[in-house]
Scaffold this motif. Sequence first.
Motif, mmCIF file in Angstrom:
data_model
loop_
_atom_site.group_PDB
_atom_site.id
_atom_site.type_symbol
_atom_site.label_atom_id
_atom_site.label_comp_id
_atom_site.label_asym_id
_atom_site.label_seq_id
_atom_site.Cartn_x
_atom_site.Cartn_y
_atom_site.Cartn_z
ATOM 1 N N TRP A 1 35.393 44.030 42.095
ATOM 2 C CA TRP A 1 36.579 44.651 41.511
ATOM 3 C C TRP A 1 37.171 43.768 40.422
ATOM 4 O O TRP A 1 37.575 44.252 39.354
ATOM 5 C CB TRP A 1 37.614 44.931 42.595
ATOM 6 N N LEU A 2 37.224 42.465 40.673
ATOM 7 C CA LEU A 2 37.753 41.551 39.665
ATOM 8 C C LEU A 2 36.870 41.529 38.420
ATOM 9 O O LEU A 2 37.371 41.496 37.291
ATOM 10 C CB LEU A 2 37.894 40.144 40.257
ATOM 11 N N LEU A 3 35.546 41.575 38.621
ATOM 12 C CA LEU A 3 34.639 41.634 37.477
ATOM 13 C C LEU A 3 34.816 42.926 36.690
ATOM 14 O O LEU A 3 34.793 42.921 35.455
ATOM 15 C CB LEU A 3 33.190 41.503 37.954
ATOM 16 N N ARG B 1 40.602 45.181 24.914
ATOM 17 C CA ARG B 1 40.997 44.224 23.866
ATOM 18 C C ARG B 1 40.148 44.409 22.602
ATOM 19 O O ARG B 1 40.651 44.356 21.491
ATOM 20 C CB ARG B 1 40.873 42.798 24.368
ATOM 21 N N THR C 1 39.227 45.018 30.806
ATOM 22 C CA THR C 1 40.219 44.367 29.945
ATOM 23 C C THR C 1 39.577 43.902 28.638
ATOM 24 O O THR C 1 40.150 44.072 27.557
ATOM 25 C CB THR C 1 40.846 43.165 30.684
ATOM 26 N N ALA C 2 38.381 43.333 28.725
ATOM 27 C CA ALA C 2 37.681 42.875 27.520
ATOM 28 C C ALA C 2 37.359 44.056 26.611
ATOM 29 O O ALA C 2 37.506 43.959 25.378
ATOM 30 C CB ALA C 2 36.404 42.133 27.907
ATOM 31 N N ILE D 1 37.553 44.728 36.506
ATOM 32 C CA ILE D 1 38.844 44.644 35.800
ATOM 33 C C ILE D 1 38.700 43.751 34.568
ATOM 34 O O ILE D 1 39.202 44.083 33.483
ATOM 35 C CB ILE D 1 39.942 44.127 36.750
ATOM 36 N N ALA D 2 38.000 42.617 34.713
ATOM 37 C CA ALA D 2 37.799 41.710 33.569
ATOM 38 C C ALA D 2 36.998 42.400 32.465
ATOM 39 O O ALA D 2 37.334 42.290 31.280
ATOM 40 C CB ALA D 2 37.104 40.438 34.028
ATOM 41 N N ALA D 3 35.952 43.124 32.842
ATOM 42 C CA ALA D 3 35.145 43.833 31.843
ATOM 43 C C ALA D 3 35.964 44.928 31.166
ATOM 44 O O ALA D 3 35.890 45.106 29.944
ATOM 45 C CB ALA D 3 33.900 44.416 32.494
#
Length: 187
Positions: free
Chosen positions: A170-172, A182, A178-179, A174-176
Amino acid sequence: MPYTAEKPGPAHDPEALRARIPGWGADLDHADRPAFPREQPGIVTGAHWDLPEQQPEVGERERSVEHERLTPVFGTAQPLHGVSGAIRRRAYRRYSEGQTAHWLLLILGDRVDAAGAHLRSLASRRPDDPLTLSGVLGERGRSPIASRRQPGRIDQKHTWMDPLLVAGPWLLAIAAGTALVRRAVRR
Protein backbone atom coordinates in the motif's frame (compact mmCIF):
# COMPACT_ATOMS: atom_id res chain seq x y z
CA MET A 1 -3.72 -46.16 -17.05
CA PRO A 2 -4.94 -43.47 -14.65
CA TYR A 3 -8.61 -42.64 -14.12
CA THR A 4 -9.99 -46.12 -14.77
CA ALA A 5 -12.64 -47.89 -12.72
CA GLU A 6 -10.41 -50.89 -11.88
CA LYS A 7 -7.98 -50.85 -8.98
CA PRO A 8 -4.42 -51.28 -10.30
CA GLY A 9 -2.54 -54.35 -9.15
CA PRO A 10 0.58 -54.31 -6.97
CA ALA A 11 3.52 -52.74 -8.75
CA HIS A 12 6.36 -54.45 -6.86
CA ASP A 13 7.03 -57.66 -5.01
CA PRO A 14 6.22 -57.05 -1.32
CA GLU A 15 9.25 -59.05 -0.13
CA ALA A 16 11.61 -56.98 -2.27
CA LEU A 17 10.09 -53.77 -0.92
CA ARG A 18 10.33 -55.03 2.68
CA ALA A 19 14.02 -55.87 2.17
CA ARG A 20 14.79 -52.50 0.53
CA ILE A 21 12.69 -50.09 2.67
CA PRO A 22 12.89 -50.31 6.47
CA GLY A 23 9.40 -50.54 7.98
CA TRP A 24 7.66 -51.21 4.68
CA GLY A 25 4.56 -53.35 5.02
CA ALA A 26 3.72 -52.43 8.61
CA ASP A 27 0.06 -52.15 7.59
CA LEU A 28 -0.15 -55.47 5.73
CA ASP A 29 -1.88 -57.25 8.59
CA HIS A 30 -5.51 -57.16 7.44
CA ALA A 31 -6.77 -57.10 11.02
CA ASP A 32 -5.17 -53.66 11.43
CA ARG A 33 -6.76 -52.22 8.30
CA PRO A 34 -10.42 -51.19 8.54
CA ALA A 35 -10.69 -50.63 4.76
CA PHE A 36 -9.39 -54.08 3.83
CA PRO A 37 -12.70 -55.65 2.73
CA ARG A 38 -13.22 -52.84 0.19
CA GLU A 39 -9.77 -53.49 -1.31
CA GLN A 40 -10.50 -57.03 -2.46
CA PRO A 41 -10.48 -57.62 -6.22
CA GLY A 42 -13.92 -58.10 -7.70
CA ILE A 43 -15.68 -55.72 -5.29
CA VAL A 44 -18.35 -53.80 -7.14
CA THR A 45 -17.30 -50.14 -7.06
CA GLY A 46 -20.59 -48.75 -8.32
CA ALA A 47 -18.90 -47.03 -11.23
CA HIS A 48 -21.03 -47.27 -14.37
CA TRP A 49 -18.07 -46.46 -16.60
CA ASP A 50 -14.75 -47.94 -17.53
CA LEU A 51 -13.17 -44.55 -18.17
CA PRO A 52 -15.13 -41.38 -17.31
CA GLU A 53 -16.22 -39.20 -20.18
CA GLN A 54 -13.65 -36.49 -20.85
CA GLN A 55 -14.84 -32.95 -20.18
CA PRO A 56 -14.34 -30.89 -23.33
CA GLU A 57 -11.47 -28.39 -23.23
CA VAL A 58 -12.57 -24.88 -24.07
CA GLY A 59 -9.42 -22.86 -24.54
CA GLU A 60 -6.03 -23.77 -23.19
CA ARG A 61 -5.71 -25.49 -19.81
CA GLU A 62 -2.63 -25.79 -17.65
CA ARG A 63 -1.45 -29.33 -17.06
CA SER A 64 1.57 -30.73 -15.32
CA VAL A 65 4.38 -32.14 -17.44
CA GLU A 66 4.04 -35.43 -15.52
CA HIS A 67 0.57 -36.13 -16.91
CA GLU A 68 -0.13 -37.04 -20.51
CA ARG A 69 -3.66 -35.65 -20.36
CA LEU A 70 -6.02 -33.72 -18.12
CA THR A 71 -8.16 -35.41 -15.54
CA PRO A 72 -11.60 -36.35 -16.91
CA VAL A 73 -13.23 -33.46 -15.03
CA PHE A 74 -11.52 -30.17 -14.20
CA GLY A 75 -12.43 -26.71 -12.99
CA THR A 76 -13.05 -23.84 -15.40
CA ALA A 77 -14.22 -21.12 -13.00
CA GLN A 78 -10.92 -19.23 -12.87
CA PRO A 79 -9.16 -19.28 -16.25
CA LEU A 80 -5.62 -17.97 -16.37
CA HIS A 81 -5.34 -14.33 -17.41
CA GLY A 82 -2.81 -11.54 -17.75
CA VAL A 83 0.74 -11.54 -16.43
CA SER A 84 -0.12 -13.90 -13.57
CA GLY A 85 -1.54 -16.38 -16.08
CA ALA A 86 1.64 -16.22 -18.16
CA ILE A 87 3.72 -16.92 -15.05
CA ARG A 88 1.54 -19.90 -14.10
CA ARG A 89 1.60 -21.28 -17.66
CA ARG A 90 5.39 -21.18 -17.59
CA ALA A 91 5.41 -23.06 -14.28
CA TYR A 92 3.26 -25.83 -15.76
CA ARG A 93 4.99 -26.05 -19.15
CA ARG A 94 8.57 -25.87 -17.99
CA TYR A 95 8.89 -27.45 -14.55
CA SER A 96 7.83 -30.69 -12.91
CA GLU A 97 5.64 -30.59 -9.80
CA GLY A 98 8.61 -32.02 -7.91
CA GLN A 99 10.75 -28.97 -8.62
CA THR A 100 10.84 -25.95 -6.36
CA ALA A 101 10.78 -23.58 -9.34
CA HIS A 102 7.29 -24.87 -10.27
CA TRP A 103 5.83 -23.94 -6.89
CA LEU A 104 7.75 -20.67 -6.58
CA LEU A 105 6.40 -19.56 -9.96
CA LEU A 106 2.87 -20.47 -8.89
CA ILE A 107 3.30 -18.41 -5.71
CA LEU A 108 4.72 -15.53 -7.75
CA GLY A 109 1.72 -15.74 -10.09
CA ASP A 110 -0.59 -15.59 -7.09
CA ARG A 111 1.19 -12.54 -5.68
CA VAL A 112 1.08 -10.78 -9.08
CA ASP A 113 -2.65 -11.53 -9.29
CA ALA A 114 -3.18 -10.16 -5.76
CA ALA A 115 -1.23 -6.99 -6.57
CA GLY A 116 -3.34 -6.50 -9.69
CA ALA A 117 -6.52 -6.90 -7.65
CA HIS A 118 -5.28 -4.31 -5.15
CA LEU A 119 -4.47 -1.86 -7.96
CA ARG A 120 -7.91 -2.42 -9.53
CA SER A 121 -9.52 -1.76 -6.15
CA LEU A 122 -7.69 1.57 -5.89
CA ALA A 123 -9.28 2.61 -9.18
CA SER A 124 -12.77 1.64 -8.03
CA ARG A 125 -15.28 3.62 -5.98
CA ARG A 126 -14.71 1.40 -2.96
CA PRO A 127 -11.00 0.57 -2.63
CA ASP A 128 -9.84 -2.16 -0.28
CA ASP A 129 -9.35 -1.09 3.31
CA PRO A 130 -6.22 -2.87 4.54
CA LEU A 131 -6.92 -2.07 8.18
CA THR A 132 -10.32 -3.76 8.36
CA LEU A 133 -9.48 -6.54 5.88
CA SER A 134 -6.46 -7.63 7.91
CA GLY A 135 -8.59 -8.37 10.98
CA VAL A 136 -6.56 -6.10 13.23
CA LEU A 137 -9.66 -4.30 14.49
CA GLY A 138 -11.14 -7.63 15.61
CA GLU A 139 -8.36 -7.95 18.15
CA ARG A 140 -9.34 -4.86 20.14
CA GLY A 141 -10.31 -5.82 23.64
CA ARG A 142 -8.58 -9.20 23.39
CA SER A 143 -5.09 -8.14 24.49
CA PRO A 144 -3.57 -8.05 21.00
CA ILE A 145 -0.06 -7.12 22.14
CA ALA A 146 0.04 -9.43 25.16
CA SER A 147 -1.30 -12.38 23.18
CA ARG A 148 1.58 -12.04 20.70
CA ARG A 149 4.15 -12.27 23.47
CA GLN A 150 2.93 -15.58 24.88
CA PRO A 151 5.58 -18.30 24.94
CA GLY A 152 5.20 -21.08 22.40
CA ARG A 153 3.78 -18.96 19.57
CA ILE A 154 5.19 -20.18 16.29
CA ASP A 155 4.80 -16.88 14.47
CA GLN A 156 7.01 -14.84 16.83
CA LYS A 157 10.01 -15.10 14.49
CA HIS A 158 8.28 -13.30 11.63
CA THR A 159 5.94 -11.00 13.54
CA TRP A 160 8.26 -8.05 12.94
CA MET A 161 7.81 -8.31 9.17
CA ASP A 162 4.00 -8.69 9.13
CA PRO A 163 3.35 -4.91 9.05
CA LEU A 164 5.81 -4.61 6.16
CA LEU A 165 4.05 -7.33 4.18
CA VAL A 166 0.59 -5.90 4.84
CA ALA A 167 1.31 -2.18 4.62
CA GLY A 168 4.32 -2.30 2.29
CA PRO A 169 2.42 -2.75 -0.99
CA TRP A 170 0.00 0.00 0.00
CA LEU A 171 2.82 2.40 0.83
CA LEU A 172 4.52 1.60 -2.49
CA ALA A 173 1.25 2.18 -4.36
CA ILE A 174 0.75 5.52 -2.59
CA ALA A 175 4.36 6.55 -3.37
CA ALA A 176 3.95 5.58 -7.03
CA GLY A 177 0.62 7.42 -7.26
CA THR A 178 2.11 10.52 -5.66
CA ALA A 179 5.05 10.45 -8.09
CA LEU A 180 2.67 10.14 -11.04
CA VAL A 181 0.53 13.05 -9.82
CA ARG A 182 3.64 15.22 -9.29
CA ARG A 183 4.86 14.48 -12.83
CA ALA A 184 1.44 15.32 -14.25
CA VAL A 185 1.30 18.60 -12.31
CA ARG A 186 4.81 19.61 -13.48
CA ARG A 187 3.85 19.10 -17.12
